[in-house]
Design a protein around this motif. Structure first.
Motif, mmCIF file in Angstrom:
data_model
loop_
_atom_site.group_PDB
_atom_site.id
_atom_site.type_symbol
_atom_site.label_atom_id
_atom_site.label_comp_id
_atom_site.label_asym_id
_atom_site.label_seq_id
_atom_site.Cartn_x
_atom_site.Cartn_y
_atom_site.Cartn_z
ATOM 1 N N UNK A 1 19.031 -14.252 -9.521
ATOM 2 C CA UNK A 1 18.705 -13.553 -10.766
ATOM 3 C C UNK A 1 17.429 -14.121 -11.374
ATOM 4 N N UNK A 2 16.484 -13.238 -11.731
ATOM 5 C CA UNK A 2 15.238 -13.648 -12.382
ATOM 6 C C UNK A 2 15.036 -12.804 -13.637
ATOM 7 N N UNK A 3 14.944 -13.461 -14.785
ATOM 8 C CA UNK A 3 14.689 -12.723 -16.022
ATOM 9 C C UNK A 3 13.264 -12.183 -16.023
ATOM 10 N N UNK A 4 13.093 -10.989 -16.592
ATOM 11 C CA UNK A 4 11.782 -10.331 -16.669
ATOM 12 C C UNK A 4 11.546 -9.940 -18.126
ATOM 13 N N UNK A 5 10.653 -10.647 -18.803
ATOM 14 C CA UNK A 5 10.494 -10.402 -20.246
ATOM 15 C C UNK A 5 9.172 -9.744 -20.613
ATOM 16 N N UNK A 6 8.215 -9.664 -19.686
ATOM 17 C CA UNK A 6 6.893 -9.142 -20.038
ATOM 18 C C UNK A 6 6.934 -7.727 -20.603
ATOM 19 N N UNK A 7 7.835 -6.902 -20.068
ATOM 20 C CA UNK A 7 7.865 -5.504 -20.486
ATOM 21 C C UNK A 7 8.755 -5.222 -21.680
ATOM 22 N N UNK A 8 9.480 -6.231 -22.153
ATOM 23 C CA UNK A 8 10.423 -5.997 -23.249
ATOM 24 C C UNK A 8 9.740 -5.552 -24.543
ATOM 25 N N UNK A 9 8.631 -6.188 -24.979
ATOM 26 C CA UNK A 9 8.019 -5.709 -26.232
ATOM 27 C C UNK A 9 7.622 -4.242 -26.182
ATOM 28 N N UNK A 10 7.112 -3.791 -25.049
ATOM 29 C CA UNK A 10 6.720 -2.391 -24.939
ATOM 30 C C UNK A 10 7.915 -1.459 -24.955
ATOM 31 N N UNK B 1 17.638 -3.993 -10.252
ATOM 32 C CA UNK B 1 17.004 -4.228 -11.545
ATOM 33 C C UNK B 1 18.034 -4.026 -12.649
ATOM 34 N N UNK B 2 18.092 -4.964 -13.584
ATOM 35 C CA UNK B 2 18.944 -4.805 -14.771
ATOM 36 C C UNK B 2 18.090 -4.171 -15.863
ATOM 37 N N UNK B 3 18.578 -3.052 -16.400
ATOM 38 C CA UNK B 3 17.784 -2.242 -17.335
ATOM 39 C C UNK B 3 18.458 -2.074 -18.686
ATOM 40 N N UNK B 4 17.653 -2.087 -19.732
ATOM 41 C CA UNK B 4 18.054 -1.494 -20.999
ATOM 42 C C UNK B 4 17.832 0.006 -20.864
ATOM 43 N N UNK B 5 18.742 0.798 -21.418
ATOM 44 C CA UNK B 5 18.589 2.251 -21.330
ATOM 45 C C UNK B 5 18.821 2.898 -22.686
ATOM 46 N N UNK B 6 17.950 3.846 -23.003
ATOM 47 C CA UNK B 6 18.128 4.678 -24.174
ATOM 48 C C UNK B 6 18.520 6.089 -23.748
ATOM 49 N N UNK B 7 17.849 6.580 -22.722
ATOM 50 C CA UNK B 7 18.109 7.914 -22.202
ATOM 51 C C UNK B 7 18.671 7.810 -20.785
ATOM 52 N N UNK C 1 3.624 -3.352 -30.343
ATOM 53 C CA UNK C 1 4.023 -3.570 -28.951
ATOM 54 C C UNK C 1 2.890 -4.184 -28.143
ATOM 55 N N UNK C 2 1.675 -3.691 -28.331
ATOM 56 C CA UNK C 2 0.525 -4.222 -27.587
ATOM 57 C C UNK C 2 0.255 -5.677 -27.942
ATOM 58 N N UNK C 3 0.352 -6.002 -29.224
ATOM 59 C CA UNK C 3 0.124 -7.380 -29.670
ATOM 60 C C UNK C 3 1.128 -8.322 -29.010
ATOM 61 N N UNK C 4 2.403 -7.939 -29.038
ATOM 62 C CA UNK C 4 3.422 -8.834 -28.500
ATOM 63 C C UNK C 4 3.439 -8.873 -26.981
ATOM 64 N N UNK C 5 3.082 -7.780 -26.356
ATOM 65 C CA UNK C 5 2.973 -7.801 -24.897
ATOM 66 C C UNK C 5 1.891 -8.790 -24.473
ATOM 67 N N UNK C 6 0.754 -8.754 -25.163
ATOM 68 C CA UNK C 6 -0.344 -9.676 -24.850
ATOM 69 C C UNK C 6 0.075 -11.125 -25.091
ATOM 70 N N UNK C 7 0.781 -11.383 -26.181
ATOM 71 C CA UNK C 7 1.193 -12.755 -26.499
ATOM 72 C C UNK C 7 2.209 -13.279 -25.484
ATOM 73 N N UNK C 8 3.197 -12.465 -25.157
ATOM 74 C CA UNK C 8 4.219 -12.904 -24.209
ATOM 75 C C UNK C 8 3.608 -13.169 -22.832
ATOM 76 N N UNK C 9 2.727 -12.284 -22.395
ATOM 77 C CA UNK C 9 2.082 -12.482 -21.097
ATOM 78 C C UNK C 9 1.202 -13.732 -21.110
ATOM 79 N N UNK D 1 14.109 2.965 -18.030
ATOM 80 C CA UNK D 1 14.580 1.621 -17.645
ATOM 81 C C UNK D 1 13.686 0.577 -18.288
ATOM 82 N N UNK D 2 14.247 -0.184 -19.222
ATOM 83 C CA UNK D 2 13.544 -1.324 -19.790
ATOM 84 C C UNK D 2 13.972 -2.563 -19.033
ATOM 85 N N UNK D 3 13.198 -2.957 -18.054
ATOM 86 C CA UNK D 3 13.609 -4.030 -17.149
ATOM 87 C C UNK D 3 13.731 -5.369 -17.868
ATOM 88 N N UNK D 4 14.886 -6.010 -17.700
ATOM 89 C CA UNK D 4 15.105 -7.335 -18.285
ATOM 90 C C UNK D 4 15.382 -8.391 -17.218
#
Length: 209
Positions: A92-101, A70-76, A115-123, A80-83
């Protein structure tokens, strides 16, 4: 295997940097309407801008299920913010559903409601639940408000409807740079999405000459 060794192994296998993968995923979600501006600052770092805020993320690889990664964005250290996911055979498969959250928490670019609004829209877009409708479905006052934000491009955009939330989107060819609630209280514009469509329209005009 240490994190850095794993990062290098995956980059060598894919012949691209982890930041390039993250940038591509972030840009994809921006094309779906999320009004962010990602920027790659190194092979392992990206910055994401939202309105007047910005957040810096490391990009790393973590082990997934079985032989996948898994390719992750990391703050701490442990988040893992999966991308993207990488299968055992290197697909390689991009994963964008979890990015807004993730950009909300722990990214802190906006609050949980956004975050909830954009998660719903992207999904909804990913599932094919945002459907084209006639321009007449969009109230005149809403069209006028959108026109104030996008100018002459308004006439080139198609109108879409999201039944689950009664939101409207405007766009073309799978790009949705403008979103609004049914009352026009919040009209969101993705500059990356608008620029993508400007370039598309310019190419169309050149093709007709």
């Amino acid at each position: 295997m240490f994190e850095e060794d794993l990062n290098r192994m995956i980059e060598a296998r894919l012949n691209t940097s982890l930041a390039d993968i993250a940038y591509t995923a972030l840009r994809k979600v921006a094309l779906l309407g999320l009004p962010i501006k990602p920027q790659k600052t190194s092979n392992r770092t990206v910055i994401v801008f939202y309105e007047k805020r910005r957040a810096v993320f490391r990009v790393t690889v973590a082990r997934g299920l079985g032989s996948s990664h898994v390719v992750c964005l990391k703050t701490y250290v442990s988040d893992c913010g999966k991308v993207a996911t990488i299968s055992g055979d290197g697909q390689l498969t991009l994963e964008v559903d979890g990015i807004p959250g993730y950009l909300s928490s722990p990214g802190e670019l906006y609050n949980g409601f956004v975050a909830d609004v954009w998660t719903a829209r992207v999904k909804a877009v990913q599932r094919g639940e945002v459907v084209p409708v006639s321009r007449e479905r969009l109230p005149a006052y809403l069209l006028s408000k959108v026109g104030e934000k996008v100018g002459p491009l308004l006439d080139r955009l198609e109108v879409y409807f999201m039944p689950a939330t009664s939101d409207y989107a405007l766009g073309r060819n799978g790009v949705y740079p403008v979103w609004t609630d049914m009352n026009g209280l919040v009209i969101s514009v993705s500059e990356i999405g608008l620029e993508e469509l400007r370039e598309l329209f310019e190419k169309e005009e050149l093709g007709h000459r």
